[in-house]
Motif scaffolding. Sequence first.
Motif, PDB file in Angstrom:
ATOM      1  N   ASP A 483       0.957  -1.117  -0.257  1.00 55.64           N
ATOM      2  CA  ASP A 483      -0.037   0.117   0.116  1.00 55.64           C
ATOM      3  C   ASP A 483       0.825   1.376  -0.133  1.00 55.64           C
ATOM      4  O   ASP A 483       0.641   1.953  -0.816  1.00 55.64           O
ATOM      5  N   ALA A 484       1.952   1.237   0.888  1.00 58.33           N
ATOM      6  CA  ALA A 484       2.894   2.436   0.910  1.00 58.33           C
ATOM      7  C   ALA A 484       3.353   3.011  -0.413  1.00 58.33           C
ATOM      8  O   ALA A 484       3.744   4.027  -0.491  1.00 58.33           O
ATOM      9  N   ILE A 485       3.704   1.892  -0.996  1.00 60.71           N
ATOM     10  CA  ILE A 485       4.618   2.189  -2.388  1.00 60.71           C
ATOM     11  C   ILE A 485       3.604   1.989  -3.721  1.00 60.71           C
ATOM     12  O   ILE A 485       3.821   2.117  -4.789  1.00 60.71           O
ATOM     13  N   ASP A 486       2.255   1.785  -3.280  1.00 63.42           N
ATOM     14  CA  ASP A 486       1.138   1.788  -4.448  1.00 63.42           C
ATOM     15  C   ASP A 486       1.170   3.171  -5.092  1.00 63.42           C
ATOM     16  O   ASP A 486       0.998   4.233  -4.423  1.00 63.42           O
ATOM     17  N   GLY A 487       1.398   3.383  -6.390  1.00 59.01           N
ATOM     18  CA  GLY A 487       1.558   4.768  -7.098  1.00 59.01           C
ATOM     19  C   GLY A 487       2.810   4.957  -7.435  1.00 59.01           C
ATOM     20  O   GLY A 487       3.095   5.880  -8.331  1.00 59.01           O
TER      21      GLY A 487
END
Lengths: 727, 150
Positions: A483-487
Amino acid sequence: MPRDPEVLEPGTLSRRAVLRGGAAVLGGLFIGIELPAGRARADELQAAGAALNAFVHIPVQGRVSLIMPAVEMGQGVYTSQAMCMAEELDVGLDQIEAIHAPADREHYGHPIFYVQATGGSTTTMAWTEPLRKAGATARAMLVAAAAAEWNVPASDLVTTRGVITHPGSGRSLRYGDVTDRAAQMVPPADVPLKSPEQFQLIGTRARRIDTPDKVVGKTVYGIDVRLPGMKFAALTASPVLGGKVSHVDEAPALAMPGVRQVVVLEDIVAVVADNTWIAEQGLRALDITWSPGANATLDQAQLWADTEKASTGPGVTVRKEGDATGKFTAGTPIEATYELPFLAHTSLETQNCTVHVHDGVCEIWVGTQVPGYAQAGAAQVLGLPPEKVTVHNHLIGGGFGGRLEAAPIVTATRIAQKVAGPVKVIWSREQDIRQDMFRPLYHNRLKARVENGRVTAWHHRVTGPSILARWLPPAFKDGIDSDAIDGAAEPPYALGDMLVEYVRHENGVPFSFWRGVGPNSTVFSVESFLDLIAHRTAADPVALRRVLLGKNPRARAVLDAAAAKAGWGTPLAASPFGARRGRGVALMHAFGSLLACVAEVAVTDGGDVRVNRVVVATDVGRVINPDTVVAQVQGGVVFGIATVLHNRITFAGGRVEQTNFNDYRLLRINEMPTIEVELLASTEKSGGIGEPGTVVVQPAVANAVFAATGVQLTRMPLDASLIARSV
Amino acid sequence: MSAISVNGRTYEINAAPDTPLLWVLRDELGLTGTKFGCGVAQCGVCTVHVDGIAVRSCQIPVGTVGQRVITTIEGIGETSAGARIQKAWLDLEVVQCGYCQPGQIMSAAALLTANPDPDDGAIDAAMSGNLCRCGTYVRIRQGIKHAARS
């Protein structure tokens, strides 16, 4: 965070169909589940009749009950889930009743998260097919039962609005007439679904099923629950984060008429009374001595500095293609960092939970995004098996991630454990903010090499805590919080040699999901950085993005649509709000959806920012309800503007400095821009729409401020003092 | 023991006179359509009418109400403005989570009664005390104009 007692250990995931989600689904996992075919376990099914599967219950008389695995918190999923089932079942939305699914992961576990949860803009992605299949399977069973009754081929029968007709003989019957017979049948496998050309509901602007009660004040949210003999409790936690109760004299509260009890826990003091107001007054009368503990020196400047320091320390590689580091040494890279603050959820319905512990069981009335975690958390407090805990779920007065945690339910259960009879625990606004689990503080470090108008090397380093490591341990793999690195891991652009890294850094402040989740930090940073590159290379921000999207026509079409609708490149109209004006653009590909946004701002001499106009173009794949998509984009934009202009949670002496809406400002109607939304027709797989508007508008506004002032602000929210004329 | 008039009905109440009207409505009378959001008149979700004027019920001690007429979201549909606002809210699908909407509808109904054809400035002035975390303001504005035309 209590663990769901049945949650899968990481090793067991591999036995299921684990697919890597290309489109950056929260958690990056897709776990296939079997469609539950057993009898419904949903509560409150009073009518006689049969449950044809876990989602469809056909009574002999009356409305069809559809059981909703995803909770309604304003995002419109009760309507969209019902549309999926009703479409295949051939009933009208006016003929159905929506029922909350009980805590029951086996039947209602999320197809992506596996635990029972609503969040991450995943409902449409995860549930559309299972719910259509549930509706189609139930219909096939009813048709088969009618065919058997009439001794005709099932293929000769037609269904419409809950009636089965045999055109050859003119006979007809209602679903309820054959529901008991149908329930005896073995559910057929692989029932064909309708083709899109056959849709009568999906894709239409169907009316929401939850709103008629909401406009007359009839909807019962968790906070509205009333039970015979119920008491009301107000509570407080230590002003210093994590502090413990040292001493409290209960007498001043107990002396007040209507106060029944003071409950003192290790970290919480609660007053139980005859109504909420008396409970609150009783709490104020108490003189509580707190032991502040280790966080007494926690300070915002130090939190920023510690994260900055961590961002240069060891991390894990998320993606590596080519040799970005080598390319930087060969040229002069552009560099920047972007910092995002802690944020509170501030749903207008404050945290609340009504609990009754009695006779070896526990009943809970609450609106939660995680009924399974709620059940497990209360069971753990009470030392009861989970099946002794019943969660009565409710419509939610705003989720935004704030009801993805069991913590408030655990706290209320700890209080209720000491109270005879049912007790409704209500958080004041001040306690709702103080005890929130915040959107984490994130740091993004970016570096790029630009040659001849193209990016040839790209390095993105995301620093922040891991929510998934605690919330969904199987999804935290190889030290990477997906999630933290999504994007960041899969931006829509061609950026040359890529290096993406993640640094897990935790700082003692409680943190959780928040509308927009990981992409709020990563997309903000990528889109801000692209505008810095455009600025440094004298390129137009839209033109630069178009070049970088050369191999991504779907994204480019969305960008072009927003730019054209906004009149990108044309002069900006004068604004009464400020002489300095600017237009900013941003693009987002996350949650399976593509959104582009153009924002227009005016900036006063004092540095105050007014957003005058927002244009959003979307490609969210196949749409269930277009009006819901528009509503979510409109609302997400408002949420995001408040975020980028006003919102931050800060700490001083271990205390949260914000208390209520006077110092945690939401956007008000008099601050509203015009918002124009264009939905591009698409036959791609459905994406999510709850988060994207919030994500994409923030960098668009920041870029517009950059264009208006020539100053790029890199720590959010926008700081007026740094863009005032005198600076 | 005193009495208050809510939605055309008289209720005997036990609450102390300094109790905010909000908590009498919610906890004692069970009229839970009126919501709690901040307790300090910053959010407007507790808005009710006292003699037709929109007020924040979290700030009105019940002992000060006297004989004045209280109308809540449960009763506003009996008025012309209230019924038109509620219909407009459905026609335009204004509502998302809905928690703030009783307060929005009460403020909008009071506006429409006082000003049958409000412009944007009048809408801003009457509605800026009502927060919506879902961000339904675009449609609230449209809804008021739609109701005014109905």
